[in-house]
Design a protein around this motif. Sequence first.
Motif, short mmCIF file in Angstrom:
data_model
loop_
_atom_site.label_atom_id
_atom_site.label_comp_id
_atom_site.label_asym_id
_atom_site.label_seq_id
_atom_site.Cartn_x
_atom_site.Cartn_y
_atom_site.Cartn_z
N SER A 20 0.84 -1.21 0.00
CA SER A 20 0.00 0.00 0.00
C SER A 20 0.87 1.25 0.00
CB SER A 20 -0.90 0.03 1.24
OG SER A 20 -1.70 -1.10 1.29
N ALA A 23 4.04 0.33 -3.42
CA ALA A 23 3.78 -0.26 -4.74
C ALA A 23 3.95 0.77 -5.85
CB ALA A 23 2.38 -0.87 -4.79
N ARG A 24 3.50 2.00 -5.57
CA ARG A 24 3.59 3.04 -6.62
C ARG A 24 5.05 3.36 -6.94
NH1 ARG A 24 -0.15 6.63 -8.56
NH2 ARG A 24 -1.60 6.17 -6.88
N HIS A 27 6.44 0.54 -8.98
CA HIS A 27 5.94 0.65 -10.34
C HIS A 27 6.66 1.75 -11.10
CE1 HIS A 27 3.08 0.98 -13.67
NE2 HIS A 27 2.96 2.25 -13.39
N ASN A 83 -6.82 2.65 -15.02
CA ASN A 83 -7.08 2.13 -13.67
C ASN A 83 -7.42 3.25 -12.69
OD1 ASN A 83 -6.61 -0.36 -14.73
ND2 ASN A 83 -4.55 -0.56 -13.90
N GLU A 85 -6.78 6.45 -12.78
CA GLU A 85 -5.84 7.57 -12.60
C GLU A 85 -5.41 8.11 -13.95
OE1 GLU A 85 -3.40 6.22 -8.65
OE2 GLU A 85 -2.71 5.54 -10.60
N ARG A 87 -2.56 9.13 -16.31
CA ARG A 87 -1.15 8.78 -16.38
C ARG A 87 -0.55 9.22 -17.71
NH1 ARG A 87 -0.59 2.71 -13.95
NH2 ARG A 87 -2.25 2.84 -12.42
N ASP B 41 -0.15 -6.86 -12.40
CA ASP B 41 -1.05 -5.77 -12.84
C ASP B 41 -1.90 -5.26 -11.68
OD1 ASP B 41 -1.82 -7.23 -16.12
OD2 ASP B 41 -0.14 -6.00 -15.40
N LEU B 43 -1.26 -5.62 -8.22
CA LEU B 43 -0.56 -5.08 -7.05
C LEU B 43 0.38 -3.92 -7.38
CD1 LEU B 43 0.28 -8.48 -5.33
CD2 LEU B 43 -1.53 -6.88 -4.73
N PHE B 44 0.86 -3.84 -8.64
CA PHE B 44 1.82 -2.80 -8.98
C PHE B 44 1.35 -1.86 -10.08
CE2 PHE B 44 5.12 -4.20 -6.28
CZ PHE B 44 5.04 -5.57 -6.22
N ASP B 45 0.10 -2.02 -10.53
CA ASP B 45 -0.36 -1.13 -11.60
C ASP B 45 -1.79 -0.67 -11.39
OD1 ASP B 45 -0.45 -1.28 -15.27
OD2 ASP B 45 0.08 0.32 -13.88
N CYS B 46 -2.37 -0.99 -10.24
CA CYS B 46 -3.76 -0.60 -9.99
C CYS B 46 -3.85 -0.12 -8.55
CB CYS B 46 -4.70 -1.77 -10.24
SG CYS B 46 -6.42 -1.27 -10.12
N PHE B 47 -3.58 1.16 -8.35
CA PHE B 47 -3.40 1.64 -6.98
C PHE B 47 -4.71 1.97 -6.29
CE2 PHE B 47 0.90 1.28 -7.88
CZ PHE B 47 1.19 1.90 -9.07
N VAL B 48 -5.82 1.97 -7.03
CA VAL B 48 -7.11 2.17 -6.37
C VAL B 48 -7.49 0.93 -5.56
CG1 VAL B 48 -8.00 3.78 -8.08
CG2 VAL B 48 -8.44 1.35 -8.37
N PHE B 49 -6.81 -0.20 -5.82
CA PHE B 49 -7.10 -1.45 -5.12
C PHE B 49 -6.82 -1.32 -3.63
CE2 PHE B 49 -7.24 -5.89 -4.26
CZ PHE B 49 -6.13 -6.20 -3.50
N TYR B 50 -5.71 -0.64 -3.26
CA TYR B 50 -5.29 -0.65 -1.85
C TYR B 50 -6.24 0.10 -0.92
CZ TYR B 50 -1.06 -2.70 -3.64
OH TYR B 50 -0.18 -3.54 -4.26
N PHE B 53 -9.18 -2.15 -0.39
CA PHE B 53 -8.88 -3.29 0.47
C PHE B 53 -8.94 -2.87 1.94
CE2 PHE B 53 -6.99 -7.19 1.82
CZ PHE B 53 -6.13 -6.87 2.85
N TRP B 54 -8.26 -1.78 2.26
CA TRP B 54 -8.23 -1.35 3.67
C TRP B 54 -9.59 -0.83 4.13
CZ3 TRP B 54 -4.67 -3.42 6.36
CH2 TRP B 54 -3.42 -3.69 5.81
N ILE B 57 -11.46 -3.86 5.23
CA ILE B 57 -10.99 -4.32 6.54
C ILE B 57 -11.55 -3.42 7.64
CG2 ILE B 57 -8.94 -4.57 8.01
CD1 ILE B 57 -8.82 -6.71 6.02
N LEU B 220 -7.43 -8.46 -13.77
CA LEU B 220 -7.46 -8.13 -12.34
C LEU B 220 -8.51 -8.91 -11.57
CD1 LEU B 220 -7.12 -4.23 -12.47
CD2 LEU B 220 -5.34 -5.97 -12.57
N ILE B 227 -7.33 -12.55 -3.41
CA ILE B 227 -6.95 -11.72 -2.25
C ILE B 227 -8.18 -11.42 -1.40
CG2 ILE B 227 -6.06 -9.46 -1.57
CD1 ILE B 227 -4.16 -9.63 -3.95
#
Lengths: 134, 253
Positions: A20, A23-24, A27, A83, A85, A87, B41, B43-50, B53-54, B57, B220, B227
């Motif tokens: 979290s 990762a950016r 990348h 996705n 954003e 870019r 793709d 975990l390292f290219d889709c940052f809206v996922f994090y 996820f939280w 939780i 994805l 996950i």
Amino acid sequence: MKKALVVITAVFFSAMGFLSLFAREIHNSSLPRVTAARPETRPFPTEFILEDGTVIEGTAERIAVTREQLEQGIFVLYYREKNGERRAFVRRAEVVTGAEKDGYFEVISGLSSNDFLVQSDRLLYENGEVILAE
Amino acid sequence: MKKISAVLLALIGAVFLLPVILTVIMSFRGEKGFSLQGYWDLLFDCFVFYPMFWNSIIYSAVITAVQLIVIIPCAFGFSQAKFKGKNGLFVFYIVLMMMPLQVTILPNYIGLRDMGLIDNPLGIILPLIFSPFGVVVMHQYMKSTDSSVIEAARLETNSIVRIMLTSVVPQLRVCISAVALFVFADCWNMVEQPMLFLKTDSLKTLSVFISNAQNYEGNLLFPSAVIFIIPVLLLYLFYGESLEKGLTLGELS
């Protein structure tokens, strides 16, 4: 069994927390860093034809590119959504060149003054994502 | 007969497990066979996922904790207190428990809109603070607890809260774990409320991400589904025994 579960849970959430936060950066480190600038303009000889048919020779500012840029390929910056954003990406510009003067080639078509030409020390690909160097 | 039952149950179990197994297999499938490209793709290219996820939780944990704080005294009151209309109220709770979400979601939306809680995490948490399911299960379990412990506690203190916390809650540990597991899983899986009550992507949950996975670039869907399964699976592995005991002991009473 419970100990293994505790370890797996801790590893999973630690990994998600780490990703979290980082990762950016991971990348971005895999992307080519580029600088972008408006294309240069240079004076090139041109002909002006008056209403009465008189031809006047003069110069006009035209977009110009170097031989090196032509050999490496001319890439132009553009932005699009990916996705969720906005870019930066690059696309190859198919330029048609004209006269050459002082090592610069006149661009007849394929580039406009609103485009941003991109320079990078890494190989660029058509529609590849890039990071703008600050 | 036992062998036939075992085989039948194993087949039924396999039918239930098959979608999960296929999801895991498909998450590792690329264009040319085995590939981790889907996970890369995601975990390292889709940052809206994090954030999503939280958010899942946090919303699930907060709702579970607050629900337990509300339903334990509520169930204790039902089991110990004598008041007019108690049975009718309990039947009303059972009716509420059976009411489908689709019936209440529009009144919920109107109420939250009028309170200014649309696009606010409280709009997800507040409507789920109370659960008739938890009250009903816990009340059934409380009937089987030893009332002499409560009587002994009454001799020492007049405080109902203290009696509940020191005498009743320790006896309910198994049931509390079972209810907490159900509530967490229910909140984790909810998709309609975040989809309708939240507008900003950074406030939405992982279940909404999965439902909109086709809008993102890359494979994805299956990695995010894998996950998505993990936290609830871990919770179940931790508290699965409590779940079994909590449900069966409640039945026996």
